[in-house]
Design an enzyme around this catalytic site. Structure first.
Site, short mmCIF file in Angstrom:
data_model
loop_
_atom_site.label_atom_id
_atom_site.label_comp_id
_atom_site.label_asym_id
_atom_site.label_seq_id
_atom_site.Cartn_x
_atom_site.Cartn_y
_atom_site.Cartn_z
N ILE A 1 3.71 4.03 -4.58
CA ILE A 1 3.72 3.56 -6.02
C ILE A 1 2.36 2.80 -6.33
CG2 ILE A 1 4.98 1.54 -5.73
CD1 ILE A 1 6.35 2.03 -8.47
N ALA A 2 2.08 2.10 -5.14
CA ALA A 2 0.67 1.38 -5.20
C ALA A 2 -0.48 2.42 -5.60
CB ALA A 2 0.48 0.50 -4.02
N LYS B 1 9.97 -3.26 -9.98
CA LYS B 1 11.39 -3.19 -10.02
C LYS B 1 12.16 -2.59 -8.81
CE LYS B 1 10.63 1.05 -12.71
NZ LYS B 1 9.60 0.77 -11.65
N CYS C 1 0.76 -1.05 0.18
CA CYS C 1 -0.06 -0.05 -0.03
C CYS C 1 1.08 1.29 0.25
CB CYS C 1 -0.96 0.09 1.24
SG CYS C 1 -2.04 -1.25 1.26
N ARG D 1 -0.16 -5.83 5.07
CA ARG D 1 0.23 -6.40 6.30
C ARG D 1 -0.78 -6.37 7.40
NH1 ARG D 1 6.26 -4.64 7.10
NH2 ARG D 1 5.15 -2.67 6.60
N HIS E 1 10.20 -8.98 -3.16
CA HIS E 1 9.56 -9.30 -4.34
C HIS E 1 9.50 -10.82 -4.53
CE1 HIS E 1 10.01 -4.96 -6.12
NE2 HIS E 1 9.31 -5.23 -5.22
#
Length: 331
Positions: free
Chosen positions: A14-15, A96, A11, A36, A78
């Site tokens: 970038i999300a 990335k 969250c 989480r 990731h």
């Protein structure tokens, strides 16, 4: 036509940009967010209403209504989170840096291929209009044979500084956070370098605060790349050929850059127009993945698994030269 139902794992900032841009995608909808803690998911959903608000990543991947998941957690997670999604047959668009090293990336891709589930690195730059136009100009011979690539990306983190920027356990350092962009550019245009050299300056936590990188090719092409958390740089890029030059004036990796063409004549410059993004720019890669899924593909024909493996292998080579080590390398 069926709509691809997206979920987001994580969250962060970038999300939120990704969530905003999903609204611009055809045949796609955002239906779930996973965090989480339940309170974090609830806060996110106030700004981006979704049908499902999950207080754990496990419950997100177990949701039978979710078709694809955007992994937006820090680099160090990731590998774990992509495998979690793939194990539950969810298509994955993973931010990335794709993984912490080549070994992890190879495991992720091999598992996706074994499961026959879609997996792609979220390298949004490759799908942006200005980048596509640049590639076409080069293919059309506008600058001749590429002789050199010069690119930089640097900023001074503003307080409060996010732990992920420097913490080695989170994949901190300028190389993984922003250095991937100049490196990606050079690899995409010139391929795997025959020689790599790199020097870094260390932060207090042992990660790189800045890094300079050189690629040399047997065809005599060169790349000079730089990333930094110690200076605010233009994030510009120059692609020089034996017949001309293409320049991105600022933020070459994103949709707000300007594209200039120098045809080789002294003092001659052309500003090249291109389609401007309606959102933050994530809509292009997300539309591509959505289209791939509707076609039943398990690998992107544009951002291939081989592209990701080359990038991760090159990052390993750079880190070996510069002396950048992560805990994930020990496992």
């Amino acid at each position: 036509m069926k709509a691809i139902r997206w979920g987001i794992l994580g969250c962060g900032k970038i999300a939120r940009k990704f969530a905003a841009d999903v609204k611009l995608i055809k045949n796609a909808e955002l239906i779930a967010i996973g965090a989480r803690e339940q309170s974090t998911a609830d806060v996110f959903a106030k700004d981006f209403p979704v049908k499902h608000k999950h207080g754990s990543y496990q419950s997100l991947v177990e949701n039978p209504e979710v078709d694809a998941i955007y992994v937006a957690t820090p680099h160090a997670f990731h590998h774990e989170h992509a495998l979690l999604c793939l194990n539950h047959n969810k298509a994955v668009l993973c931010e990335k840096a794709f993984a912490m090293n080549y070994r992890q990336a190879k495991e992720m891709i091999a598992f996706a291929q074994e499961k026959k589930v879609f997996l792609m690195e979220a390298f949004w730059t490759r799908f942006l209009p200005h980048y596509q136009l640049m590639k076409k100009m080069i293919a059309d011979g506008k600058i001749g044979r590429i002789q050199n690539v010069i690119a930089n990306f640097g900023f001074i983190p503003a307080p409060p500084i996010a732990p992920r920027l420097y913490d080695p356990k989170l994949g901190g350092g300028s190389l993984f956070d922003i250095g991937v962009y100049p490196i990606f550019l050079a690899l995409d245009l010139l391929g795997r370098p025959d020689e790599v050299d790199a020097i870094m300056t260390s932060s207090d936590q042992g990660t790189d605060s800045q890094c300079t990188i050189q690629f040399r090719y047997d065809n005599e092409a060169l790349a000079q790349l730089f990333c930094s958390f110690t200076s605010n740089l233009s994030a510009g890029a120059d692609i020089g050929g034996n017949h001309g030059r293409i320049r991105f004036t600022h933020r070459f990796h994103g949709p707000t850059t300007n594209l200039e063409y120098y045809p080789g004549i002294v003092d001659t410059r052309e500003t090249v127009p291109f389609e401007k993004a309606s959102g933050f720019g994530y809509e292009y890669e997300t539309q591509h993945v959505t289209d791939c899924l509707l076609q039943g593909l398990t690998e992107s024909p544009v951002m291939k698994h081989a592209d990701t493996l080359l990038l991760m292998e090159t990052l390993d080579r750079i880190r070996e030269k510069a002396g950048i080590h992560y805990p994930a390398d020990d496992h």
